[in-house]
Design a protein around this motif. Structure first.
Motif, PDB file in Angstrom:
ATOM      1  N   LEU A 313       0.813  -1.222   0.000  1.00  0.00           N
ATOM      2  CA  LEU A 313       0.000   0.000   0.000  1.00  0.00           C
ATOM      3  C   LEU A 313       0.848   1.276   0.000  1.00  0.00           C
ATOM      4  O   LEU A 313       0.366   2.354   0.366  1.00  0.00           O
ATOM      5  CB  LEU A 313      -0.939   0.005   1.214  1.00  0.00           C
ATOM      6  CG  LEU A 313      -1.842  -1.223   1.348  1.00  0.00           C
ATOM      7  CD1 LEU A 313      -2.619  -1.178   2.649  1.00  0.00           C
ATOM      8  CD2 LEU A 313      -2.793  -1.330   0.164  1.00  0.00           C
ATOM      9  N   SER A 314       2.081   1.155  -0.411  1.00  0.00           N
ATOM     10  CA  SER A 314       2.997   2.296  -0.417  1.00  0.00           C
ATOM     11  C   SER A 314       2.406   3.487  -1.172  1.00  0.00           C
ATOM     12  O   SER A 314       1.937   3.361  -2.300  1.00  0.00           O
ATOM     13  CB  SER A 314       4.325   1.884  -1.066  1.00  0.00           C
ATOM     14  OG  SER A 314       5.183   2.989  -1.198  1.00  0.00           O
ATOM     15  N   GLY A 315       2.412   4.658  -0.513  1.00  0.00           N
ATOM     16  CA  GLY A 315       1.945   5.888  -1.152  1.00  0.00           C
ATOM     17  C   GLY A 315       0.447   6.122  -1.091  1.00  0.00           C
ATOM     18  O   GLY A 315      -0.029   7.171  -1.523  1.00  0.00           O
ATOM     19  N   LEU A 316      -0.313   5.161  -0.526  1.00  0.00           N
ATOM     20  CA  LEU A 316      -1.776   5.280  -0.518  1.00  0.00           C
ATOM     21  C   LEU A 316      -2.370   5.553   0.853  1.00  0.00           C
ATOM     22  O   LEU A 316      -3.528   5.961   0.965  1.00  0.00           O
ATOM     23  CB  LEU A 316      -2.417   4.003  -1.073  1.00  0.00           C
ATOM     24  CG  LEU A 316      -2.141   3.662  -2.537  1.00  0.00           C
ATOM     25  CD1 LEU A 316      -2.765   2.314  -2.879  1.00  0.00           C
ATOM     26  CD2 LEU A 316      -2.677   4.740  -3.456  1.00  0.00           C
ATOM     27  N   ILE A 317      -1.597   5.338   1.928  1.00  0.00           N
ATOM     28  CA  ILE A 317      -2.162   5.389   3.280  1.00  0.00           C
ATOM     29  C   ILE A 317      -2.103   6.796   3.864  1.00  0.00           C
ATOM     30  O   ILE A 317      -1.032   7.417   3.905  1.00  0.00           O
ATOM     31  CB  ILE A 317      -1.429   4.420   4.233  1.00  0.00           C
ATOM     32  CG1 ILE A 317      -1.307   3.026   3.595  1.00  0.00           C
ATOM     33  CG2 ILE A 317      -2.152   4.329   5.562  1.00  0.00           C
ATOM     34  CD1 ILE A 317      -0.396   2.100   4.366  1.00  0.00           C
ATOM     35  N   LYS A 318      -3.272   7.271   4.314  1.00  0.00           N
ATOM     36  CA  LYS A 318      -3.373   8.574   4.985  1.00  0.00           C
ATOM     37  C   LYS A 318      -3.756   8.344   6.447  1.00  0.00           C
ATOM     38  O   LYS A 318      -4.588   7.480   6.751  1.00  0.00           O
ATOM     39  CB  LYS A 318      -4.458   9.437   4.328  1.00  0.00           C
ATOM     40  CG  LYS A 318      -4.174   9.830   2.898  1.00  0.00           C
ATOM     41  CD  LYS A 318      -3.223  10.999   2.836  1.00  0.00           C
ATOM     42  CE  LYS A 318      -2.994  11.432   1.396  1.00  0.00           C
ATOM     43  NZ  LYS A 318      -1.975  12.496   1.315  1.00  0.00           N
ATOM     44  N   CYS A 319      -3.151   9.131   7.336  1.00  0.00           N
ATOM     45  CA  CYS A 319      -3.454   9.002   8.767  1.00  0.00           C
ATOM     46  C   CYS A 319      -4.812   9.626   9.064  1.00  0.00           C
ATOM     47  O   CYS A 319      -5.065  10.788   8.715  1.00  0.00           O
ATOM     48  CB  CYS A 319      -2.363   9.681   9.594  1.00  0.00           C
ATOM     49  SG  CYS A 319      -2.654   9.572  11.376  1.00  0.00           S
ATOM     50  N   ALA A 320      -5.690   8.874   9.732  1.00  0.00           N
ATOM     51  CA  ALA A 320      -7.023   9.373  10.076  1.00  0.00           C
ATOM     52  C   ALA A 320      -6.949  10.439  11.170  1.00  0.00           C
ATOM     53  O   ALA A 320      -7.883  11.214  11.352  1.00  0.00           O
ATOM     54  CB  ALA A 320      -7.907   8.213  10.536  1.00  0.00           C
ATOM     55  N   ARG A 321      -5.821  10.509  11.878  1.00  0.00           N
ATOM     56  CA  ARG A 321      -5.697  11.417  13.018  1.00  0.00           C
ATOM     57  C   ARG A 321      -5.108  12.777  12.642  1.00  0.00           C
ATOM     58  O   ARG A 321      -5.489  13.797  13.207  1.00  0.00           O
ATOM     59  CB  ARG A 321      -4.851  10.764  14.116  1.00  0.00           C
ATOM     60  CG  ARG A 321      -5.574   9.572  14.706  1.00  0.00           C
ATOM     61  CD  ARG A 321      -4.765   8.791  15.702  1.00  0.00           C
ATOM     62  NE  ARG A 321      -5.643   7.778  16.286  1.00  0.00           N
ATOM     63  CZ  ARG A 321      -6.278   7.903  17.441  1.00  0.00           C
ATOM     64  NH1 ARG A 321      -6.131   9.004  18.156  1.00  0.00           N
ATOM     65  NH2 ARG A 321      -7.064   6.950  17.892  1.00  0.00           N
ATOM     66  N   CYS A 322      -4.155  12.788  11.699  1.00  0.00           N
ATOM     67  CA  CYS A 322      -3.510  14.077  11.379  1.00  0.00           C
ATOM     68  C   CYS A 322      -3.495  14.390   9.883  1.00  0.00           C
ATOM     69  O   CYS A 322      -3.190  15.519   9.495  1.00  0.00           O
ATOM     70  CB  CYS A 322      -2.077  14.101  11.910  1.00  0.00           C
ATOM     71  SG  CYS A 322      -0.951  12.985  11.034  1.00  0.00           S
ATOM     72  N   GLY A 323      -3.816  13.402   9.033  1.00  0.00           N
ATOM     73  CA  GLY A 323      -3.876  13.661   7.596  1.00  0.00           C
ATOM     74  C   GLY A 323      -2.577  13.437   6.847  1.00  0.00           C
ATOM     75  O   GLY A 323      -2.555  13.467   5.619  1.00  0.00           O
ATOM     76  N   TYR A 324      -1.472  13.199   7.568  1.00  0.00           N
ATOM     77  CA  TYR A 324      -0.204  12.948   6.889  1.00  0.00           C
ATOM     78  C   TYR A 324      -0.173  11.525   6.334  1.00  0.00           C
ATOM     79  O   TYR A 324      -0.993  10.679   6.703  1.00  0.00           O
ATOM     80  CB  TYR A 324       0.972  13.147   7.855  1.00  0.00           C
ATOM     81  CG  TYR A 324       1.306  14.592   8.136  1.00  0.00           C
ATOM     82  CD1 TYR A 324       1.820  15.417   7.142  1.00  0.00           C
ATOM     83  CD2 TYR A 324       1.105  15.148   9.398  1.00  0.00           C
ATOM     84  CE1 TYR A 324       2.119  16.744   7.396  1.00  0.00           C
ATOM     85  CE2 TYR A 324       1.403  16.472   9.659  1.00  0.00           C
ATOM     86  CZ  TYR A 324       1.911  17.264   8.656  1.00  0.00           C
ATOM     87  OH  TYR A 324       2.212  18.576   8.901  1.00  0.00           O
ATOM     88  N   ASN A 325       0.804  11.256   5.473  1.00  0.00           N
ATOM     89  CA  ASN A 325       0.956   9.918   4.909  1.00  0.00           C
ATOM     90  C   ASN A 325       1.590   8.969   5.916  1.00  0.00           C
ATOM     91  O   ASN A 325       2.374   9.391   6.764  1.00  0.00           O
ATOM     92  CB  ASN A 325       1.844   9.961   3.664  1.00  0.00           C
ATOM     93  CG  ASN A 325       1.174  10.626   2.491  1.00  0.00           C
ATOM     94  OD1 ASN A 325      -0.049  10.652   2.399  1.00  0.00           O
ATOM     95  ND2 ASN A 325       1.956  11.176   1.593  1.00  0.00           N
ATOM     96  N   PHE A 326       1.267   7.678   5.774  1.00  0.00           N
ATOM     97  CA  PHE A 326       2.022   6.622   6.458  1.00  0.00           C
ATOM     98  C   PHE A 326       3.112   6.162   5.494  1.00  0.00           C
ATOM     99  O   PHE A 326       2.883   6.092   4.283  1.00  0.00           O
ATOM    100  CB  PHE A 326       1.116   5.435   6.781  1.00  0.00           C
ATOM    101  CG  PHE A 326       0.474   5.496   8.139  1.00  0.00           C
ATOM    102  CD1 PHE A 326       0.950   4.727   9.194  1.00  0.00           C
ATOM    103  CD2 PHE A 326      -0.616   6.328   8.372  1.00  0.00           C
ATOM    104  CE1 PHE A 326       0.343   4.780  10.445  1.00  0.00           C
ATOM    105  CE2 PHE A 326      -1.226   6.380   9.612  1.00  0.00           C
ATOM    106  CZ  PHE A 326      -0.744   5.606  10.659  1.00  0.00           C
TER     107      PHE A 326
END
Length: 557
Positions: A313-326
């Motif tokens: 899932l590289s490049g697709l994951i967004k943090c639900a808490r702050c909006g930054y990428n994982f």
């Protein structure tokens, strides 16, 4: 004899268009002087200015400019009868672009007037317009080539180009007795030496950044936080060894995915080393130390997309808490994780997100299993899409009501504009008041139109039509036949094709997968080529054309 009121109503409605690029070309007018000349022209000719469209700092090599697009949209609404422009090259630098816009406006019954040379529909004037356009293209090419050759000549003959020196140097202006030159800035030079020493010791750009922050060392602009790219630029700049280069790179066109770009050529590419021109600098860093740093950088550098561990899932994951990428991160225990990138983006300041790390394998498997289950079973997929449509349908009344109110507001603004013109016609308000009020109304009008358009797009997602269901059934059938044979890399390719983003709450161990299913699909779409690459068209995530249908999956990890 016409009354004052009748005289005003008979005035032609005009739009003004002005543009200045970032290039400081000889004899080029500023935005202010262009607009002032255009206003005086309209006043002399009895035109009533309805709106002014200004592209400040936009290249004439492209037609994708915000103000020009707005002008073309407003032309369809018949807001004006004539468009006034200072000269053809302000409209566009390319002759073919000039012709395209002028023809488009003429078809809508709108006249285009150039101040420096009014153009009629006679064959002679049309020929002249074409020649002017070609000359504008030629002049720009000539200026760019002269500038380039001048700089290359100066670099070769005088060993220096430009008055903005690299960090660690000052530029001493030329005088009657000597040419300009670069002089070591002792304070900055000490920082350059420190950066090299810190990197040799810590072998990490992040750690160097942290150390500079701790010591309170500021950038040239006075900031306390150094960008990784700035530190990397210092560490790779050969000028510090006394041997810098001019003409190392050239501008190239790149695909950014953005609708509007102020310049067309936004990328850089290294030239052949034979074209590089040596520039004189005073030495700050020993050559052996510089080479050692370059070797360390090469060993630690990983090209984009290359990684020891595989992250589905590289490049697709967004943090639900702050909006930054994982991002993916390997640990010493041989296990790889996804971790919120907030700490890097805020670094060296404290992170502002408490999202936990999550094992990459667990998240990858959970998301892949959910996607496989959905795309191979039409009932599950249609159920997910229908749930989303139902959510939108619940808000449909609200959307309809909001749309109705916005249209009412739009109508009121139109009435206000008509009333304003009447007040001006009756001599109750002056021209300055008319212009100022018109601008405010137009701003409100544009904002309302934008919101109405957004509502229309949302409403399009609500209904499930038989044709859509038929296509989804076909999609699921193809997936069921082929998805089990996908390799690890093909799975990643397939996910990037369908999924826009994965919103992850790692603390609650839940994720929301948001993606788009193609409505029109053929058998060859997911076929495998001889080279082993899946045949799947690329598209920009987040841009959902009419032949895609949105879906959402809730995944528990």
């Amino acid at each position: 004899m016409l009354s004052f009121k009748e005289d005003i109503k008979s005035m032609r409605k005009a739009a003004i268009y002005a543009r200045v690029s970032t290039e400081k070309q000889e004899k080029e007018k500023t935005i202010e002087s262009q607009i002032e000349e255009l206003r005086r022209f309209c006043e002399r000719n009895g035109f009533l200015i309805i709106k002014e469209y200004v592209d400040d700092g936009w290249s004439g090599e492209t037609l994708a400019r915000p103000a020009l697009d707005q002008l073309r949209d407003d032309a369809s609404k018949k807001l004006f009868d004539v468009v006034c422009i200072h000269s053809p090259d302000r409209l566009a630098r390319k002759f073919i672009y000039q012709g395209l816009v002028i023809e488009e406006l003429k078809k809508k019954g709108i006249e285009v007037i150039f101040l420096n040379r009014p153009i009629s529909d006679t064959p002679e004037d049309q020929l002249l317009l074409g020649v002017q356009g070609l000359i504008a293209e030629y002049e720009k090419a000539k200026i760019l080539e002269r500038t380039r050759r001048g700089r290359v000549h100066k670099a070769k003959e005088k060993g220096i180009v430009g008055s903005v020196p690299p960090y660690g140097y000052n530029y001493i202006k030329k005088s009657r007795e000597r040419e300009g030159y670069y002089e070591v800035n002792e304070k900055e030079a000490e920082v350059v030496k420190l950066i090299f020493d810190l990197y040799l010791k810590l072998q990490s750009l992040h750690q160097v950044k942290k150390e500079l922050y701790k010591r309170g060392i500021r950038t040239r602009k006075g900031g306390l936080i150094w960008a990784d790219s700035t530190i990397h630029r210092v560490l790779t700049n050969e000028a510090y060894t006394g041997r810098g280069y001019y003409n190392r790179t050239q501008s190239i066109e790149t695909e950014t995915g953005k609708k509007y770009r102020k310049t067309v050529k936004t990328g850089r590419r290294l030239r052949d080393r034979k074209e590089w021109i040596p520039i004189r600098f005073s030495k700050i860093i020993d050559e052996e130390k510089f080479k050692l740093v370059q070797e360390l950088l090469r060993k630690r550098f990983k090209p984009f997309g290359k990684s020891k561990n595989f992250y589905l899932l590289s490049g697709l994951i967004k943090c639900a808490r702050c909006g930054y990428n994982f991002c993916g991160e390997g640990k010493g225990d041989g296990v790889s994780y996804y971790r919120c990138n907030n700490r890097h983006r805020k670094y060296p300041l404290p992170k502002t997100c408490d999202a936990r790390m999550i094992r990459a394998r667990e998240l990858d498997d959970a998301v892949w299993e959910a996607i496989v289950k959905a795309v191979t079973n039409k009932d599950i997929l249609i159920s997910h899409i229908k749930q989303l449509a139902d959510k939108l349908e619940e808000n449909e009344r609200e959307l309809e009501e909001r749309s109705r109110k916005l249209k009412e507001e739009l109508n009121k603004i139109s009435q206000k504009k008509e009333k304003l013109i009447e007040l001006y016609t009756d001599g109750i308000i002056g021209k300055d008041q008319l212009t100022a009020k018109m601008k405010n109304y137009e701003k409100e009008e544009n904002e309302i139109i934008r919101e109405i358009t957004e509502i229309s797009m949302k409403k399009e997602q609500i209904s499930l039509k038989p044709k859509v269901i038929e296509n989804l059934e076909k999609f699921c059938k193809i997936m069921k036949e082929r998805i089990s044979s996908l390799t690890q890399e093909h799975r990643q390719q397939f996910i990037r094709y369908l999924v826009e983003k994965v919103i992850l709450d790692s603390n609650k161990r839940v994720a929301k997968v948001i993606g788009y299913i193609p409505i029109g699909i053929n058998e060859e779409l997911f076929s495998q080529s001889e080279s082993g690459i899946l045949s799947m068209p690329s598209w920009n995530h987040g841009q959902c054309p009419n032949n895609w249908f949105k879906f959402e999956l809730e995944v528990k990890i």
